[in-house]
Write a protein that holds these residues in place. Structure first.
Motif, PDB file in Angstrom:
ATOM      1  N   GLU A  94       0.878  -0.801  -0.056  1.00 47.11           N
ATOM      2  CA  GLU A  94       0.129   0.065   0.247  1.00 47.11           C
ATOM      3  C   GLU A  94       0.657   1.906   0.150  1.00 47.11           C
ATOM      4  OE1 GLU A  94      -2.912  -0.093   2.630  1.00 47.11           O
ATOM      5  OE2 GLU A  94      -3.582  -1.701   2.256  1.00 47.11           O
ATOM      6  N   GLY A  95       0.167   2.205  -0.311  1.00 53.37           N
ATOM      7  CA  GLY A  95       1.367   2.968  -0.426  1.00 53.37           C
ATOM      8  C   GLY A  95       2.076   3.369  -2.152  1.00 53.37           C
ATOM      9  N   LYS A  96       2.108   2.353  -2.348  1.00 51.90           N
ATOM     10  CA  LYS A  96       2.913   2.150  -3.736  1.00 51.90           C
ATOM     11  C   LYS A  96       2.334   3.205  -4.850  1.00 51.90           C
ATOM     12  CE  LYS A  96       6.305  -0.680  -1.024  1.00 51.90           C
ATOM     13  NZ  LYS A  96       7.509   0.307  -0.824  1.00 51.90           N
ATOM     14  N   VAL A  97       3.762   3.231  -5.514  1.00 50.34           N
ATOM     15  CA  VAL A  97       3.172   4.373  -6.758  1.00 50.34           C
ATOM     16  C   VAL A  97       3.347   3.018  -8.448  1.00 50.34           C
ATOM     17  CG1 VAL A  97       4.622   5.580  -8.569  1.00 50.34           C
ATOM     18  CG2 VAL A  97       5.399   6.577  -5.745  1.00 50.34           C
ATOM     19  N   VAL A  98       1.927   2.819  -8.919  1.00 51.01           N
ATOM     20  CA  VAL A  98       2.483   2.689  -9.548  1.00 51.01           C
ATOM     21  C   VAL A  98       1.401   3.403 -11.446  1.00 51.01           C
ATOM     22  CG1 VAL A  98       0.133   1.257 -11.037  1.00 51.01           C
ATOM     23  CG2 VAL A  98       0.565   1.348  -8.645  1.00 51.01           C
ATOM     24  N   LEU A  99       1.827   3.134 -11.826  1.00 53.57           N
ATOM     25  CA  LEU A  99       1.877   3.770 -13.183  1.00 53.57           C
ATOM     26  C   LEU A  99       1.516   2.436 -14.448  1.00 53.57           C
ATOM     27  CD1 LEU A  99       2.406   5.387 -15.458  1.00 53.57           C
ATOM     28  CD2 LEU A  99       4.268   4.826 -15.671  1.00 53.57           C
ATOM     29  N   ILE A 100       0.219   2.853 -14.724  1.00 51.31           N
ATOM     30  CA  ILE A 100      -0.848   2.325 -15.293  1.00 51.31           C
ATOM     31  C   ILE A 100      -0.473   2.788 -17.184  1.00 51.31           C
ATOM     32  CG2 ILE A 100      -2.848   1.502 -15.898  1.00 51.31           C
ATOM     33  CD1 ILE A 100      -3.282   1.361 -12.681  1.00 51.31           C
ATOM     34  N   THR A 101       0.004   2.358 -18.183  1.00 51.81           N
ATOM     35  CA  THR A 101      -0.161   2.628 -19.600  1.00 51.81           C
ATOM     36  C   THR A 101      -2.176   1.727 -20.452  1.00 51.81           C
ATOM     37  OG1 THR A 101       0.668   0.692 -20.925  1.00 51.81           O
ATOM     38  CG2 THR A 101       2.086   2.407 -19.627  1.00 51.81           C
ATOM     39  N   GLY A 102      -2.839   3.200 -21.013  1.00 53.18           N
ATOM     40  CA  GLY A 102      -3.653   3.271 -21.430  1.00 53.18           C
ATOM     41  C   GLY A 102      -4.583   3.014 -20.073  1.00 53.18           C
ATOM     42  N   GLY A 103      -4.670   4.133 -19.209  1.00 55.50           N
ATOM     43  CA  GLY A 103      -5.169   4.263 -18.054  1.00 55.50           C
ATOM     44  C   GLY A 103      -6.922   4.581 -17.953  1.00 55.50           C
ATOM     45  N   SER A 104      -6.814   5.717 -19.084  1.00 54.80           N
ATOM     46  CA  SER A 104      -8.563   6.783 -18.995  1.00 54.80           C
ATOM     47  C   SER A 104      -9.589   5.782 -19.227  1.00 54.80           C
ATOM     48  CB  SER A 104      -7.670   7.541 -20.353  1.00 54.80           C
ATOM     49  OG  SER A 104      -8.254   6.484 -21.708  1.00 54.80           O
ATOM     50  N   SER A 105      -9.355   4.222 -19.978  1.00 57.62           N
ATOM     51  CA  SER A 105     -10.793   3.585 -20.258  1.00 57.62           C
ATOM     52  C   SER A 105     -10.314   2.255 -19.992  1.00 57.62           C
ATOM     53  CB  SER A 105     -11.305   3.715 -21.770  1.00 57.62           C
ATOM     54  OG  SER A 105     -10.453   3.106 -22.292  1.00 57.62           O
ATOM     55  N   GLY A 106     -11.963   0.934 -20.111  1.00 55.74           N
ATOM     56  CA  GLY A 106     -11.612  -0.104 -20.404  1.00 55.74           C
ATOM     57  C   GLY A 106     -10.915  -0.880 -18.968  1.00 55.74           C
ATOM     58  N   ILE A 107      -9.356  -1.872 -19.693  1.00 54.74           N
ATOM     59  CA  ILE A 107      -8.804  -2.623 -17.929  1.00 54.74           C
ATOM     60  C   ILE A 107      -8.385  -1.718 -17.315  1.00 54.74           C
ATOM     61  CG2 ILE A 107      -7.738  -3.981 -17.784  1.00 54.74           C
ATOM     62  CD1 ILE A 107      -8.774  -5.979 -20.643  1.00 54.74           C
ATOM     63  N   GLY A 108      -7.913  -1.529 -18.363  1.00 55.17           N
ATOM     64  CA  GLY A 108      -6.515  -0.081 -17.852  1.00 55.17           C
ATOM     65  C   GLY A 108      -7.327   0.855 -16.296  1.00 55.17           C
ATOM     66  N   LYS A 109      -8.371   1.587 -17.185  1.00 56.55           N
ATOM     67  CA  LYS A 109      -9.273   2.660 -15.532  1.00 56.55           C
ATOM     68  C   LYS A 109      -9.168   1.297 -14.915  1.00 56.55           C
ATOM     69  CE  LYS A 109     -12.805   5.283 -15.115  1.00 56.55           C
ATOM     70  NZ  LYS A 109     -14.549   6.102 -16.261  1.00 56.55           N
ATOM     71  N   SER A 110     -10.157   0.395 -15.119  1.00 55.29           N
ATOM     72  CA  SER A 110     -10.858  -0.393 -13.820  1.00 55.29           C
ATOM     73  C   SER A 110      -9.384  -1.063 -13.037  1.00 55.29           C
ATOM     74  CB  SER A 110     -10.925  -2.166 -14.261  1.00 55.29           C
ATOM     75  OG  SER A 110     -12.474  -1.633 -14.900  1.00 55.29           O
ATOM     76  N   ILE A 111      -8.093  -1.112 -12.839  1.00 51.38           N
ATOM     77  CA  ILE A 111      -6.662  -1.530 -12.493  1.00 51.38           C
ATOM     78  C   ILE A 111      -7.239  -0.022 -11.137  1.00 51.38           C
ATOM     79  CG2 ILE A 111      -4.617  -1.664 -12.355  1.00 51.38           C
ATOM     80  CD1 ILE A 111      -5.494  -3.575 -15.045  1.00 51.38           C
ATOM     81  N   GLY A 112      -6.788   0.983 -12.367  1.00 43.29           N
ATOM     82  CA  GLY A 112      -6.141   2.074 -11.852  1.00 43.29           C
ATOM     83  C   GLY A 112      -6.978   2.535 -10.753  1.00 43.29           C
ATOM     84  N   VAL A 113      -8.646   1.907 -10.695  1.00 42.67           N
ATOM     85  CA  VAL A 113      -9.417   3.166  -9.819  1.00 42.67           C
ATOM     86  C   VAL A 113      -9.765   1.086  -8.907  1.00 42.67           C
ATOM     87  CG1 VAL A 113     -12.144   2.332  -9.370  1.00 42.67           C
ATOM     88  CG2 VAL A 113     -11.325   3.803 -11.042  1.00 42.67           C
ATOM     89  N   PHE A 114      -9.486   0.400  -9.064  1.00 43.70           N
ATOM     90  CA  PHE A 114      -9.072  -0.453  -7.119  1.00 43.70           C
ATOM     91  C   PHE A 114      -8.139  -0.615  -7.162  1.00 43.70           C
ATOM     92  CE2 PHE A 114      -8.567  -5.170  -5.893  1.00 43.70           C
ATOM     93  CZ  PHE A 114      -9.366  -5.155  -5.478  1.00 43.70           C
ATOM     94  N   LEU A 115      -7.032  -0.090  -8.159  1.00 44.34           N
ATOM     95  CA  LEU A 115      -5.721   0.228  -7.025  1.00 44.34           C
ATOM     96  C   LEU A 115      -5.393   1.038  -5.806  1.00 44.34           C
ATOM     97  CD1 LEU A 115      -3.018  -1.357  -9.101  1.00 44.34           C
ATOM     98  CD2 LEU A 115      -3.909  -2.528  -7.668  1.00 44.34           C
ATOM     99  N   LYS A 116      -6.411   2.324  -7.030  1.00 45.69           N
ATOM    100  CA  LYS A 116      -6.259   3.690  -5.685  1.00 45.69           C
ATOM    101  C   LYS A 116      -7.242   2.939  -4.715  1.00 45.69           C
ATOM    102  CE  LYS A 116      -7.506   8.118  -5.729  1.00 45.69           C
ATOM    103  NZ  LYS A 116      -7.898   9.330  -6.531  1.00 45.69           N
ATOM    104  N   SER A 117      -8.265   2.590  -4.366  1.00 37.86           N
ATOM    105  CA  SER A 117      -9.620   2.085  -3.342  1.00 37.86           C
ATOM    106  C   SER A 117      -8.474   1.410  -2.654  1.00 37.86           C
ATOM    107  CB  SER A 117     -10.682   1.363  -4.383  1.00 37.86           C
ATOM    108  OG  SER A 117      -9.600  -0.067  -4.429  1.00 37.86           O
ATOM    109  N   LYS A 118      -7.214   1.024  -2.600  1.00 36.00           N
ATOM    110  CA  LYS A 118      -6.346   0.150  -1.880  1.00 36.00           C
ATOM    111  C   LYS A 118      -5.496   0.635  -1.137  1.00 36.00           C
ATOM    112  CE  LYS A 118      -8.573  -3.722  -2.565  1.00 36.00           C
ATOM    113  NZ  LYS A 118      -9.948  -3.821  -1.456  1.00 36.00           N
ATOM    114  N   GLY A 119      -5.314   2.036  -1.479  1.00 32.59           N
ATOM    115  CA  GLY A 119      -4.192   2.614  -0.656  1.00 32.59           C
ATOM    116  C   GLY A 119      -3.236   3.124  -2.168  1.00 32.59           C
ATOM    117  N   PHE A 120      -3.090   2.261  -3.079  1.00 31.22           N
ATOM    118  CA  PHE A 120      -1.655   2.785  -3.773  1.00 31.22           C
ATOM    119  C   PHE A 120      -1.891   4.255  -4.536  1.00 31.22           C
ATOM    120  CE2 PHE A 120      -2.280  -1.093  -3.486  1.00 31.22           C
ATOM    121  CZ  PHE A 120      -1.478  -2.567  -3.702  1.00 31.22           C
TER     122      PHE A 120
END
Length: 269
Positions: free
Chosen positions: A2-28
């Motif tokens: 938790e708190g680690k920095v994550v970079l997701i390419t193609g993060g504005s939609s689809g699978i990338g967005k889902s990954i980003g939203v979920f990881l942010k909810s977990k404190g990343f």
């Protein structure tokens, strides 16, 4: 993690967005990328950086911007990709090159940009989002299969080359998920005078239906978290419907011609 920095390419939609939203909810601390920031003025889910995986200068700029803000990159999720369908004979070669530039060269360029920073911090994780289609040559999706299959193989090599620096590489291959990939991909037009008209037209319709009725991309996000929380990630992960994953088992155990016949029956070829 938790708190680690994550970079997701193609993060504005689809699978990338889902990954980003979920990881942010977990404190990343999540950063996504998009080719054109101006198209997302109201995007609030997490911070977006402008990056085109086909343009090395934008990759270097986005990575430098992130390092200036956070001082490190703990996890890279190479998610940006593009679909491509059509008879290989009728697929313009420039479109083949574009697909490989996004699906294969792009993740390589982004990985090469973050590796010096991960090596300096003596830790890091790179998750390459590939595809179950990358494990087999699918009819009328051969170029897509090849680009994702190539990424699977190069990830195996990168794992061994970077292990001594405390860096882990792994592949995550999704099956069909409900995203906008079908609307955004390049597909060769179905032409009446083409010898491929009927088989390709029917296969294209089937592929679109599979995506439309695909699973929730949040399942991929959950698998990403599981990988992040694994001390020593495996080389390959798959996520998708049972039959899609089972098809990979069948490919391992069945004779090649028998497996080919199963695929042709499935696609009614």
């Amino acid at each position: 993690m938790e708190g680690k920095v994550v970079l997701i390419t193609g993060g504005s939609s689809g699978i990338g967005k889902s990954i980003g939203v979920f990881l942010k909810s977990k404190g990343f601390k999540v950063y996504g990328t998009t080719r054109n920031l101006s198209r997302y003025p109201d995007f609030k889910e997490f911070e977006l950086l402008e990056l085109d995986v086909r343009d090395v200068k934008t990759i270097q700029g986005a990575v430098s911007q992130l390092i200036a803000k956070e001082g490190r990159i703990d996890v890279l999720v190479n998610n940006a990709g593009v679909g491509i369908t059509g008879p290989i004979e009728e697929t313009p070669h420039e479109e083949i090159l574009k697909a490989f530039d996004t699906n294969f060269n792009g993740p390589l360029h982004v990985s090469k940009a973050v590796l010096p920073h991960m090596r300096k911090q003596k830790s890091g994780l790179v998750i390459n989002i590939t595809s179950i289609a990358g494990y087999m040559g699918l009819p009328y999706r051969g170029i897509y299969s090849a680009s994702k299959g190539a990424l699977e193989l190069v990830t195996e090599a990168l794992r061994m080359e970077t292990k001594g620096f405390g860096i882990s590489f792994t592949n995550l291959a999704p099956g069909d998920f409900a995203t906008n990939i079908a609307s955004g991909r390049y597909h060769v037009p179905v032409v009446e005078s083409s010898p491929y008209q009927l088989p390709y037209g029917n296969t294209l319709k089937m592929m679109n239906e599979h995506v439309d009725h695909g699973q929730d991309p949040m399942l991929v996000a959950h698998m990403v978290l599981r990988i992040i929380n694994t001390a020593n990630p495996k080389v390959h992960y798959k996520v998708g419907e049972f039959m899609q994953k089972f098809s990979l088992f069948l490919k391992k155990v069945l004779p090649d011609k028998m497996y080919e016949k199963l695929l042709m029956n499935h696609y009614k070829l």
